[in-house]
Scaffold this motif. Sequence first.
Motif, PDB file in Angstrom:
ATOM      1  N   ALA A 213      -1.924  -0.373   7.669  1.00 32.51           N
ATOM      2  CA  ALA A 213      -2.350  -1.049   6.440  1.00 32.51           C
ATOM      3  C   ALA A 213      -3.637  -1.835   6.656  1.00 32.51           C
ATOM      4  O   ALA A 213      -4.540  -1.825   5.803  1.00 32.51           O
ATOM      5  CB  ALA A 213      -1.238  -1.964   5.945  1.00 32.51           C
ATOM      6  N   ALA A 214      -3.738  -2.522   7.791  1.00 29.83           N
ATOM      7  CA  ALA A 214      -4.946  -3.292   8.068  1.00 29.83           C
ATOM      8  C   ALA A 214      -6.163  -2.390   8.148  1.00 29.83           C
ATOM      9  O   ALA A 214      -7.256  -2.727   7.659  1.00 29.83           O
ATOM     10  CB  ALA A 214      -4.771  -4.074   9.374  1.00 29.83           C
ATOM     11  N   LYS A 215      -6.002  -1.227   8.752  1.00 26.98           N
ATOM     12  CA  LYS A 215      -7.125  -0.294   8.849  1.00 26.98           C
ATOM     13  C   LYS A 215      -7.511   0.267   7.483  1.00 26.98           C
ATOM     14  O   LYS A 215      -8.690   0.453   7.181  1.00 26.98           O
ATOM     15  CB  LYS A 215      -6.787   0.822   9.830  1.00 26.98           C
ATOM     16  CG  LYS A 215      -6.682   0.352  11.273  1.00 26.98           C
ATOM     17  CD  LYS A 215      -6.273   1.460  12.213  1.00 26.98           C
ATOM     18  CE  LYS A 215      -7.410   2.403  12.522  1.00 26.98           C
ATOM     19  NZ  LYS A 215      -8.488   1.762  13.319  1.00 26.98           N
TER      20      LYS A 215
ATOM     21  N   ALA B 262     -12.403   0.162   3.060  1.00 27.89           N
ATOM     22  CA  ALA B 262     -12.897   0.233   1.680  1.00 27.89           C
ATOM     23  C   ALA B 262     -14.429   0.239   1.643  1.00 27.89           C
ATOM     24  O   ALA B 262     -15.093  -0.309   2.525  1.00 27.89           O
ATOM     25  CB  ALA B 262     -12.353  -0.947   0.887  1.00 27.89           C
TER      26      ALA B 262
ATOM     27  N   LEU C 171       0.843  -1.194   0.000  1.00 29.13           N
ATOM     28  CA  LEU C 171       0.000   0.000   0.000  1.00 29.13           C
ATOM     29  C   LEU C 171       0.881   1.247   0.000  1.00 29.13           C
ATOM     30  O   LEU C 171       2.003   1.238   0.499  1.00 29.13           O
ATOM     31  CB  LEU C 171      -0.907   0.026   1.226  1.00 29.13           C
ATOM     32  CG  LEU C 171      -1.943  -1.093   1.359  1.00 29.13           C
ATOM     33  CD1 LEU C 171      -2.870  -0.805   2.534  1.00 29.13           C
ATOM     34  CD2 LEU C 171      -2.739  -1.272   0.082  1.00 29.13           C
TER      35      LEU C 171
ATOM     36  N   ARG D 213      -5.333   2.956   0.611  1.00 31.82           N
ATOM     37  CA  ARG D 213      -5.857   2.039  -0.400  1.00 31.82           C
ATOM     38  C   ARG D 213      -7.114   2.636  -0.999  1.00 31.82           C
ATOM     39  O   ARG D 213      -8.106   2.840  -0.298  1.00 31.82           O
ATOM     40  CB  ARG D 213      -6.194   0.684   0.227  1.00 31.82           C
ATOM     41  CG  ARG D 213      -6.874  -0.302  -0.737  1.00 31.82           C
ATOM     42  CD  ARG D 213      -7.150  -1.629  -0.072  1.00 31.82           C
ATOM     43  NE  ARG D 213      -7.824  -2.544  -0.983  1.00 31.82           N
ATOM     44  CZ  ARG D 213      -9.147  -2.724  -1.031  1.00 31.82           C
ATOM     45  NH1 ARG D 213      -9.926  -2.043  -0.214  1.00 31.82           N
ATOM     46  NH2 ARG D 213      -9.677  -3.577  -1.886  1.00 31.82           N
ATOM     47  N   ASP D 214      -7.058   2.950  -2.285  1.00 35.43           N
ATOM     48  CA  ASP D 214      -8.224   3.483  -3.007  1.00 35.43           C
ATOM     49  C   ASP D 214      -8.839   4.675  -2.287  1.00 35.43           C
ATOM     50  O   ASP D 214     -10.065   4.785  -2.142  1.00 35.43           O
ATOM     51  CB  ASP D 214      -9.280   2.383  -3.186  1.00 35.43           C
ATOM     52  CG  ASP D 214      -8.775   1.219  -4.015  1.00 35.43           C
ATOM     53  OD1 ASP D 214      -7.906   1.447  -4.886  1.00 35.43           O
ATOM     54  OD2 ASP D 214      -9.220   0.083  -3.785  1.00 35.43           O
TER      55      ASP D 214
ATOM     56  N   GLN E 126      -7.135  -1.277   4.603  1.00 32.82           N
ATOM     57  CA  GLN E 126      -7.812  -2.356   3.884  1.00 32.82           C
ATOM     58  C   GLN E 126      -9.268  -2.488   4.321  1.00 32.82           C
ATOM     59  O   GLN E 126     -10.161  -2.715   3.511  1.00 32.82           O
ATOM     60  CB  GLN E 126      -7.082  -3.687   4.123  1.00 32.82           C
ATOM     61  CG  GLN E 126      -5.667  -3.750   3.589  1.00 32.82           C
ATOM     62  CD  GLN E 126      -5.605  -3.991   2.079  1.00 32.82           C
ATOM     63  OE1 GLN E 126      -6.618  -3.923   1.382  1.00 32.82           O
ATOM     64  NE2 GLN E 126      -4.413  -4.281   1.571  1.00 32.82           N
ATOM     65  N   ALA E 127      -9.488  -2.315   5.633  1.00 31.31           N
ATOM     66  CA  ALA E 127     -10.839  -2.494   6.170  1.00 31.31           C
ATOM     67  C   ALA E 127     -11.727  -1.289   5.940  1.00 31.31           C
ATOM     68  O   ALA E 127     -12.931  -1.347   6.211  1.00 31.31           O
ATOM     69  CB  ALA E 127     -10.753  -2.786   7.669  1.00 31.31           C
TER      70      ALA E 127
ATOM     71  N   ALA F  59      -8.956  -6.961  11.661  1.00 28.68           N
ATOM     72  CA  ALA F  59      -8.079  -6.012  10.996  1.00 28.68           C
ATOM     73  C   ALA F  59      -8.137  -4.643  11.641  1.00 28.68           C
ATOM     74  O   ALA F  59      -7.158  -3.915  11.672  1.00 28.68           O
ATOM     75  CB  ALA F  59      -8.453  -5.911   9.513  1.00 28.68           C
TER      76      ALA F  59
END
Length: 468
Positions: free
Chosen positions: A206-208, A213, A141, A179-180, A210-211, A358
């Motif tokens: 990163a986990a946050k 989205a 990311l 991410r996005d 990803q979650a 996450a």
Amino acid sequence: MTGPSEVELAGQVIELVRRLGGPATQAEAVVTRADLALTRFANSSIHQNVAESTVGVRLRLHVDGRTAAGSGSVITTEGLHALVERTLAAARLCPPDPGWPGLAAPAPTPVAPPVDETTAYADPDQRADRVRAFVAAAGGLSTAGYCRTAHRSSAYANSAGHTSYGRSAEAAMDGIARRDGADGVARRCADRLADVDGAELGAHAAAKAQAAADPVELPPGRYEVVFEPAAVADLLQNLAWYGFNGKRYAERQSFAEPGAAQFDETVTLVDDPLGASGLPFDAEGTGRRALTLVEAGTTRAVAHDRRTAVEAGVESTGHAIAGGATWGPMARNVRLSGAAAGPASAVGRSTTGTAAGAVVDPDTAALVAGVRRGLLVTDLWYTRVLDPKSLVVTGLTRNGVWLIEDGTVVRAVRDLRFTESYPRALGPGAVLGLGAQPVRQPDRVDGAWWAAPPVRLASWHFTGGASG
């Protein structure tokens, strides 16, 4: 280190005041040598490494009933002479100062925790190692943020014969993973750079991200919330600066009522400047010590400098800052602690569902598990005080909000605007749970930090989306 020490320079300034201003001039000088370094990264690469080493002198004079302050960074005989002369000239033009509290009398300097020398003299490679670990742990990311170290040695002297000396060191990291368009954040402040784990922070951010989205939009209203430490830090800062401020209290612009049960009984707030590596004295040379602001829900004290202490008929609590005549004394190292409340605070419980693991750590998961329907909030930002007396604040969520249903984090939510009274939100019966582990959050100002566990609150007023 070459040239005169901070203690010697402070003494030289006071001697210059005696020569140029006469024996009736009251004076205090603070000399601070600061070594500050910052490693910034963006697009997952380091793009800037900056460091500065400066020596600054701050001088305050009281002569003929008038007070003036000046500062300078030209540490030569001529530079110090010019500083004293222009500050004396400014004093002659200032209005009378009937509230002048006098100078601090000679007193022992409190013993501060030892400074970690590795942190004090950290090199760019050591900060870059943390950045490298953060980026690697983010799993591809895009990342951005900083890692910083700070070291200060400071001396105080006044014409009443009081002197003090101390050192402090600090390390901090603040980074996001994206991410996005969704950002996840992780922050940490510590006395030792070795305690800042870039890989742990990068993986969490990163986990946050990803979650976060595909967020949904929720209607405004009052929601039960679980605030993570970064969000709680904003509560602590505003409570300290606007509520537990002796100047605002004297002006009746503070909610604080010492002796009253204004907070939930689970809440204890302590300003603890020597609970970490910090300078052992304030801007007026008063020794710093722990000050209990709230004890088991009852407001116990507000912060004082010498000026507000004289007005209140008490002693200074060691919270003077530069510019305190305008801003008032401020607590800047506040720790939230207290007995955990309710079954939701039972350590060891965790949430289920695809997003939960996450988004939250075990300490936060224990609070989330007790929420039937509410929101998990990572961070608050752009907060502005609407009413200082009741401390009604408006602001936005940031870096991740999630819907909680039946103890489970189920999906991401779009950012929301809120308008809320911070004391009311932490008032009697309003705190449904506290995490077990306070986490130190860095402040924008070096030397300030806020330590808090996650907190579960019965109600928080969201007034609309982030756009209005």
